[in-house]
Motif scaffolding. Sequence first.
Motif, mmCIF file in Angstrom:
data_model
loop_
_atom_site.group_PDB
_atom_site.id
_atom_site.type_symbol
_atom_site.label_atom_id
_atom_site.label_comp_id
_atom_site.label_asym_id
_atom_site.label_seq_id
_atom_site.Cartn_x
_atom_site.Cartn_y
_atom_site.Cartn_z
ATOM 1 N N PHE A 25 48.687 33.640 42.477
ATOM 2 C CA PHE A 25 49.687 34.682 42.755
ATOM 3 C C PHE A 25 49.217 35.585 43.897
ATOM 4 C CE2 PHE A 25 51.323 34.171 38.230
ATOM 5 C CZ PHE A 25 52.568 33.698 38.612
ATOM 6 N N LEU A 26 47.954 35.974 43.843
ATOM 7 C CA LEU A 26 47.411 36.827 44.905
ATOM 8 C C LEU A 26 47.473 36.134 46.262
ATOM 9 C CD1 LEU A 26 44.273 38.285 43.093
ATOM 10 C CD2 LEU A 26 46.274 39.596 43.855
ATOM 11 N N ASP A 27 47.092 34.873 46.281
ATOM 12 C CA ASP A 27 47.117 34.123 47.536
ATOM 13 C C ASP A 27 48.523 34.012 48.106
ATOM 14 O OD1 ASP A 27 44.386 33.757 47.405
ATOM 15 O OD2 ASP A 27 44.502 31.719 46.579
ATOM 16 N N GLU A 44 36.152 39.894 40.358
ATOM 17 C CA GLU A 44 36.381 39.050 41.538
ATOM 18 C C GLU A 44 37.834 39.126 41.975
ATOM 19 O OE1 GLU A 44 37.722 35.518 43.661
ATOM 20 O OE2 GLU A 44 38.105 35.868 41.520
ATOM 21 N N LEU A 45 38.765 39.154 40.996
ATOM 22 C CA LEU A 45 40.182 39.254 41.327
ATOM 23 C C LEU A 45 40.516 40.626 41.902
ATOM 24 C CD1 LEU A 45 41.555 37.470 38.142
ATOM 25 C CD2 LEU A 45 41.720 36.592 40.480
ATOM 26 N N ALA A 46 39.891 41.665 41.355
ATOM 27 C CA ALA A 46 40.123 43.009 41.888
ATOM 28 C C ALA A 46 39.661 43.105 43.341
ATOM 29 C CB ALA A 46 39.405 44.038 41.023
ATOM 30 N N ALA A 47 38.573 42.425 43.652
ATOM 31 C CA ALA A 47 38.072 42.424 45.028
ATOM 32 C C ALA A 47 39.053 41.732 45.963
ATOM 33 C CB ALA A 47 36.714 41.731 45.087
ATOM 34 N N ARG A 48 39.882 40.858 45.411
ATOM 35 C CA ARG A 48 40.880 40.143 46.206
ATOM 36 C C ARG A 48 42.215 40.876 46.243
ATOM 37 N NH1 ARG A 48 40.837 34.222 43.721
ATOM 38 N NH2 ARG A 48 42.571 34.010 45.206
ATOM 39 N N GLY A 49 42.319 42.000 45.523
ATOM 40 C CA GLY A 49 43.540 42.791 45.576
ATOM 41 C C GLY A 49 44.283 42.950 44.282
ATOM 42 N N ALA A 50 43.807 42.330 43.198
ATOM 43 C CA ALA A 50 44.480 42.481 41.909
ATOM 44 C C ALA A 50 44.293 43.899 41.387
ATOM 45 C CB ALA A 50 43.931 41.476 40.898
ATOM 46 N N VAL A 51 45.269 44.359 40.605
ATOM 47 C CA VAL A 51 45.206 45.662 39.957
ATOM 48 C C VAL A 51 44.746 45.442 38.520
ATOM 49 C CG1 VAL A 51 46.492 47.697 39.236
ATOM 50 C CG2 VAL A 51 47.063 46.555 41.399
ATOM 51 N N TRP A 52 43.646 46.071 38.137
ATOM 52 C CA TRP A 52 43.139 45.932 36.776
ATOM 53 C C TRP A 52 43.749 46.997 35.892
ATOM 54 C CZ3 TRP A 52 39.866 49.431 34.020
ATOM 55 C CH2 TRP A 52 39.493 48.959 32.751
ATOM 56 N N ARG A 156 55.728 30.733 43.290
ATOM 57 C CA ARG A 156 54.620 31.140 44.152
ATOM 58 C C ARG A 156 53.296 30.534 43.695
ATOM 59 N NH1 ARG A 156 56.830 35.699 46.833
ATOM 60 N NH2 ARG A 156 55.125 35.615 48.344
ATOM 61 N N LEU A 157 53.296 29.931 42.508
ATOM 62 C CA LEU A 157 52.118 29.216 42.035
ATOM 63 C C LEU A 157 51.968 27.851 42.702
ATOM 64 C CD1 LEU A 157 52.361 29.966 38.204
ATOM 65 C CD2 LEU A 157 50.627 30.852 39.777
ATOM 66 N N ASN A 158 52.989 27.463 43.485
ATOM 67 C CA ASN A 158 52.984 26.149 44.119
ATOM 68 C C ASN A 158 53.110 25.072 43.032
ATOM 69 O OD1 ASN A 158 52.817 24.161 46.143
ATOM 70 N ND2 ASN A 158 51.177 25.245 47.228
#
Length: 301
Positions: A25-27, A44-52, A156-158
Amino acid sequence: MSDVIPQSVTVLGLGPMGRALAGAFLDAGVRTTVWNRTPGRERELAARGAVWAPSVAQAVAASPLTVVCVVNYDAVDSFLRRDAVAEALRGRTVVNLSADTPDRARDLANWAAGHGISYLDGAIMTQNTVIGTPAGVFLYSGPAGLYSQHRPVLDRLNGTHTHLGDEIGRAAAYDIALLDIFWTTMAGYAHALAVARAEGVTAGELAPFASGLTQILPPIFTQTAAEFDTTDFTSSGTDNPLTSAASTLSHIAHTSESHGIDATLVRAAESLTHHTITLGHGTDGFMRVAEVLGRGWKNSA
């Protein structure tokens, strides 16, 4: 719900599959909120932009769509069926991609409906390593209109996304049946490797020939599925009758047991095959055993 950001999603559960879903989803540029029972997996997901989100209620309130992917429905129930979470979910949609039985899917759907929550059940038929690529395969069941509403985000998950119908348990039913094929096949392969080794054949030597079986199985699946649906098992029985299968199974069991290898799996198939023959179906194809299984073969006559 005017304050909810469009094209946003919440992912509950950050095991290997949940992390893959959130990452995909982030990608794809979808605003993604994440929550997990065990803290730390979100870093790791938060570093990529996810909101925790620090709580489930806060996580589901962040998006119109919540995707759940944990080990089973017991885990789902442990955090979803809470008053605060149910209230936060009211008017929103849950897509549950956790694996369990069709009955559990129906039960959770009933709970959701009673709390004003829209619900789709689903299944993921591929490994987490291909999520986000064209190789991903997703199955869904539940109201078609609800699926269409959230399809733009799910896409969006392809991968390939298939809606199997309104009946909420259908995705889980497909999942159970397909996993039945997979794990009984893997169990058979494990047994075959043990027998081969006992006869001095290495797994590496056998593997190319075992792989060759995958080339002949698809047309067999298609033909025998048609036979099962029409209950006409005569065509495949012409070339490979049940009596031949029973003989082969007996040879496998004998060879296994001569090496002290447990043959329970093979003996079970042999017993079912012989029982089907005693019912007068010896000249039919092997899928006749599925029809006998469906009517409770130990009590059939």
